[in-house]
Design an enzyme around this catalytic site. Structure first.
Site, PDB file in Angstrom:
ATOM      1  N   ASP A 125       0.743  -1.303   0.154  1.00 53.39           N
ATOM      2  CA  ASP A 125       0.097   0.089  -0.125  1.00 53.39           C
ATOM      3  C   ASP A 125       0.909   1.199   0.071  1.00 53.39           C
ATOM      4  O   ASP A 125       2.138   1.162   0.582  1.00 53.39           O
ATOM      5  CB  ASP A 125      -0.982  -0.076   1.003  1.00 53.39           C
ATOM      6  CG  ASP A 125      -2.157   0.777   1.101  1.00 53.39           C
ATOM      7  OD1 ASP A 125      -3.325   0.081   1.038  1.00 53.39           O
ATOM      8  OD2 ASP A 125      -2.110   1.932   0.626  1.00 53.39           O
ATOM      9  N   THR A 171     -13.336  -4.820  -8.252  1.00 59.65           N
ATOM     10  CA  THR A 171     -14.339  -4.895  -9.182  1.00 59.65           C
ATOM     11  C   THR A 171     -14.104  -3.927 -10.495  1.00 59.65           C
ATOM     12  O   THR A 171     -13.877  -2.675 -10.208  1.00 59.65           O
ATOM     13  CB  THR A 171     -15.698  -4.568  -8.610  1.00 59.65           C
ATOM     14  OG1 THR A 171     -15.938  -5.446  -7.518  1.00 59.65           O
ATOM     15  CG2 THR A 171     -16.943  -4.756  -9.382  1.00 59.65           C
ATOM     16  N   CYS A 206     -20.254  -1.074  -2.645  1.00 57.77           N
ATOM     17  CA  CYS A 206     -20.175  -1.943  -3.887  1.00 57.77           C
ATOM     18  C   CYS A 206     -21.454  -1.779  -4.521  1.00 57.77           C
ATOM     19  O   CYS A 206     -21.428  -1.494  -5.707  1.00 57.77           O
ATOM     20  CB  CYS A 206     -20.193  -3.294  -3.202  1.00 57.77           C
ATOM     21  SG  CYS A 206     -18.642  -3.642  -2.486  1.00 57.77           S
ATOM     22  N   LYS A 265     -25.257  -1.676   6.802  1.00 56.57           N
ATOM     23  CA  LYS A 265     -25.721  -2.925   7.195  1.00 56.57           C
ATOM     24  C   LYS A 265     -25.298  -3.417   8.644  1.00 56.57           C
ATOM     25  O   LYS A 265     -24.150  -2.947   8.979  1.00 56.57           O
ATOM     26  CB  LYS A 265     -25.456  -4.120   6.024  1.00 56.57           C
ATOM     27  CG  LYS A 265     -24.115  -4.610   5.853  1.00 56.57           C
ATOM     28  CD  LYS A 265     -23.989  -5.830   5.062  1.00 56.57           C
ATOM     29  CE  LYS A 265     -22.543  -6.143   5.091  1.00 56.57           C
ATOM     30  NZ  LYS A 265     -22.500  -7.451   4.414  1.00 56.57           N
TER      31      LYS A 265
HETATM   32  C1  UGA Z   1     -22.035  -7.261  -1.858  1.00 50.95           C
HETATM   33  C2  UGA Z   1     -22.098  -8.557  -2.074  1.00 50.95           C
HETATM   34  O1  UGA Z   1     -23.303  -9.212  -1.395  1.00 50.95           O
HETATM   35  C3  UGA Z   1     -20.946  -9.406  -2.196  1.00 50.95           C
HETATM   36  O2  UGA Z   1     -21.014 -10.682  -2.712  1.00 50.95           O
HETATM   37  C4  UGA Z   1     -19.825  -8.590  -3.183  1.00 50.95           C
HETATM   38  O3  UGA Z   1     -18.591  -9.237  -2.958  1.00 50.95           O
HETATM   39  C5  UGA Z   1     -19.844  -7.140  -2.307  1.00 50.95           C
HETATM   40  O4  UGA Z   1     -20.951  -6.316  -2.555  1.00 50.95           O
HETATM   41  C6  UGA Z   1     -18.753  -6.391  -3.303  1.00 50.95           C
HETATM   42  O5  UGA Z   1     -18.831  -6.271  -4.368  1.00 50.95           O
HETATM   43  O6  UGA Z   1     -17.507  -6.208  -2.799  1.00 50.95           O
HETATM   44  P1  UGA Z   1     -21.517  -5.938   0.776  1.00 50.95           P
HETATM   45  O7  UGA Z   1     -21.799  -4.723   0.166  1.00 50.95           O
HETATM   46  O8  UGA Z   1     -20.889  -6.180   1.802  1.00 50.95           O
HETATM   47  O9  UGA Z   1     -21.612  -7.379  -0.106  1.00 50.95           O
HETATM   48  O10 UGA Z   1     -23.177  -6.090   1.721  1.00 50.95           O
HETATM   49  P2  UGA Z   1     -24.532  -7.153   1.213  1.00 50.95           P
HETATM   50  O11 UGA Z   1     -24.662  -8.036   2.431  1.00 50.95           O
HETATM   51  O12 UGA Z   1     -24.573  -7.597   0.039  1.00 50.95           O
HETATM   52  O13 UGA Z   1     -25.731  -5.812   1.404  1.00 50.95           O
HETATM   53  C7  UGA Z   1     -25.770  -4.841   0.662  1.00 50.95           C
HETATM   54  C8  UGA Z   1     -26.968  -3.852   1.136  1.00 50.95           C
HETATM   55  O14 UGA Z   1     -28.105  -4.569   0.714  1.00 50.95           O
HETATM   56  C9  UGA Z   1     -26.857  -3.569   2.539  1.00 50.95           C
HETATM   57  O15 UGA Z   1     -27.216  -2.257   2.580  1.00 50.95           O
HETATM   58  C10 UGA Z   1     -28.068  -4.532   3.073  1.00 50.95           C
HETATM   59  O16 UGA Z   1     -28.710  -3.885   4.257  1.00 50.95           O
HETATM   60  C11 UGA Z   1     -28.843  -4.303   1.964  1.00 50.95           C
HETATM   61  N1  UGA Z   1     -29.654  -5.816   1.872  1.00 50.95           N
HETATM   62  C12 UGA Z   1     -29.139  -6.929   1.766  1.00 50.95           C
HETATM   63  C13 UGA Z   1     -31.164  -5.540   1.845  1.00 50.95           C
HETATM   64  O17 UGA Z   1     -31.852  -4.559   1.925  1.00 50.95           O
HETATM   65  N2  UGA Z   1     -31.850  -6.710   1.751  1.00 50.95           N
HETATM   66  C14 UGA Z   1     -31.434  -8.011   1.767  1.00 50.95           C
HETATM   67  O18 UGA Z   1     -32.206  -9.000   1.576  1.00 50.95           O
HETATM   68  C15 UGA Z   1     -30.047  -8.218   1.584  1.00 50.95           C
END
Ligand code: UGA
Length: 472
Positions: free
Chosen positions: A30, A120, A279, A339
């Site tokens: 880094d 990504t 993401c 989240k």
């Molecule tokens: C997301 C993807 O799930 C990963 O597979 C991916 O690797 C990552 O992006 C990335 O591209 O690096 P992440 O951003 O850590 O992961 O979080 P998620 O668990 O996917 O949640 C994303 C958002 O969706 C949060 O705000 C969460 O509260 C919301 N969410 C998730 C919902 O509103 N409903 C759901 O059923 C699931």
């Protein structure tokens, strides 16, 4: 294998620590001196389960940190590029960090190496990285460029990495694919899972995970399309939740009904206040731009984004309809992270809602188990009061909002909570409670896509669990 990981952000740091746990020798590179100093001195910059253990286990042994990219490249066979790809004003991914890393790497290629995109990136990035390296006078047979997208979620990043549903390797020839197969062999051959000190996996882990080898372009598309599909699933159920609210149906029952069809599945079908994080919002915009550049008008993605924004606006309207006017009201807020399980507040719908409440003249008292410090230093300063627990956040509030799906917010002492609030009004953006039980405990309870529950008398006990079944 000797591996270099360039970038010590979420993906780079977790990947580096996990590669070390698989038995590889890893150098994380880094150029941020402060970050490096913190990592070297044993600090853990992000809130992530099992990461402190892994850093402690391997720091200074199988896992080292440096700012010397060229030296790291010289000794490594695989160089994973995990630098940031922030959005430009037009919503495209800014690939200038990737390009500058590719250029620096070129100067240190002195034998066969594979440059692996871990960030990504849009389709064609691997082609560009290859061009950049060739332009810098590197012989075409001394390197390959592969795409190895990462699917880890924040909060469960380490276990997602070590117990993935699949490993995707985008390699355009067998030599390159073979090297990446070797990197992941401890997982795909299952030897990692036999280690006594292996990080424990989730119940539904598929052991060993399958490896899917594709072209580099297909792998790049798999990553964008996966995130876009998941975001679409969330927007879809949020749209259905809005219809449920109009007709008096219950979105939870609807989810159970549609999610139990194996072709649809129940995961990522939880309605709420919209998706956030570093993401989905960025990747959907970037994928939209990629499609546009390729001559495809991917309007479905516009709609996914529109529904997501609308979801926050709807929630704000719900708060207004519960409280009438907002100016001067005191609002308790549970959750600031985008989240549960993380201290990350980037593109957090909770943060955006709190900003709207402040603009409307509310006083906000907030609690988040991990994101409070970030929210204070990066967003609110002293414009928000930060509480030391959920009950303090609720104290004397006109209403309590649940904005992040932290597990601990789903099992509060409801009698105590009611006693703290000025008015027993809970507006739950994450559907953590059973409306009927909330009403039985004396609350007026609003949630997403379910009929509002009005208080039916205080303090009655119930055989129905107050907490909703935790969803993935
Ligand atoms: C997301 C993807 O799930 C990963 O597979 C991916 O690797 C990552 O992006 C990335 O591209 O690096 P992440 O951003 O850590 O992961 O979080 P998620 O668990 O996917 O949640 C994303 C958002 O969706 C949060 O705000 C969460 O509260 C919301 N969410 C998730 C919902 O509103 N409903 C759901 O059923 C699931």
């Amino acid at each position: 294998m000797q591996i270099a990981v360039v970038g010590s952000g979420y993906v780079g740091l977790v990947a580096g620590a996990c590669f070390a746990d698989l038995g590889h020798d890893v150098i994380v590179v880094d150029n941020d001196q402060q970050k490096l100093a913190a990592l070297k001195s044993g600090q853990v910059p992000i809130h992530e389960n099992f990461l402190p253990e892994l850093l402690q286990r391997h720091r200074g042994k199988k896992l080292t940190f440096t700012d010397d990219l060229q030296a790291a490249v010289r000794v490594s066979s695989a160089i994973f590029i995990a630098v940031g790809t922030p959005p430009t004003e037009q919503g495209e991914a800014d690939l200038s960090f990737v390009e500058s890393v590719a250029r620096s790497i070129s100067g240190a290629i002195d034998g066969y190496k594979v440059l692996v995109e871990k960030s990504t990136v849009p389709v064609y990035t691997s082609d560009w990285v290859r061009k950049i390296v060739l332009r810098n006078a590197v012989s075409p047979d001394s390197f390959d460029v592969a795409s190895n997208p990462e699917f880890l979620r924040e909060g469960t990043a380490v276990t997602d990495f070590l117990y993935p549903d699949r490993i995707v390797v985008g390699a355009d020839n067998e030599r390159c694919a073979a090297l990446l197969r070797e990197v992941y062999a401890p997982l795909t051959e299952g030897t990692y899972y036999q280690k006594k000190d292996a990080i424990p996996g989730p119940d539904r882990a598929q052991i060993p995970p399958p490896i899917i080898v594709t072209s580099a372009k297909s792998a790049e598309l798999i990553k964008h399309a996966s995130n876009a599909f998941l975001a679409m699933k969330i927007s879809f159920i949020n749209a259905v939740a809005s219809i449920c609210e109009s007709v008096g149906a219950n979105v939870q029952q609807v989810c159970q009904g549609i999610g139990s069809d194996n072709r649809i599945g129940s995961r990522f079908l939880n309605p709420g206040i919209g998706y956030g994080g570093s993401c989905f919002p960025k990747d959907i915009m970037a994928f939209r731009s990629v499609a546009r550049e390729c001559g495809y008008d991917f309007r479905l993605l516009d709609e996914v984004m529109r529904i997501n924004e609308e979801q926050r606006a709807r929630f704000l309207r719900k708060i207004r309809s519960a409280l009438w006017t907002l100016r001067g009201k005191r609002i308790g807020v549970l959750g600031l992270a985008f989240k549960g399980g993380t201290d990350d507040i980037r593109e957090s719908p909770a943060i955006m809602l709190v900003k709207s409440l402040l603009q409307e003249g509310c006083t906000v008292s907030a609690f988040d188990p991990a994101a409070q410090e970030r929210a204070r230093s990066e967003e609110f300063g002293d414009r928000v009061e930060f509480a030391s627990d959920p009950y303090e956040a609720a104290r004397d509030a006109d209403a309590l909002l649940i904005l992040t799906e932290w597990e601990e917010f789903g099992c509060l002492d409801l009698n105590r909570l009611r006693g703290e609030l000025k008015y027993p009004i809970v507006i739950d953006g994450r559907n953590l409670y059973n409306p009927q039980v909330m009403a039985e405990h004396g609350f007026t309870y609003y949630s997403v896509g379910r009929p509002a529950a009005l208080s039916e008398g205080i303090g009655s006990s119930s055989s129905v669990p107050a907490r909703e079944v935790q969803k993935s």
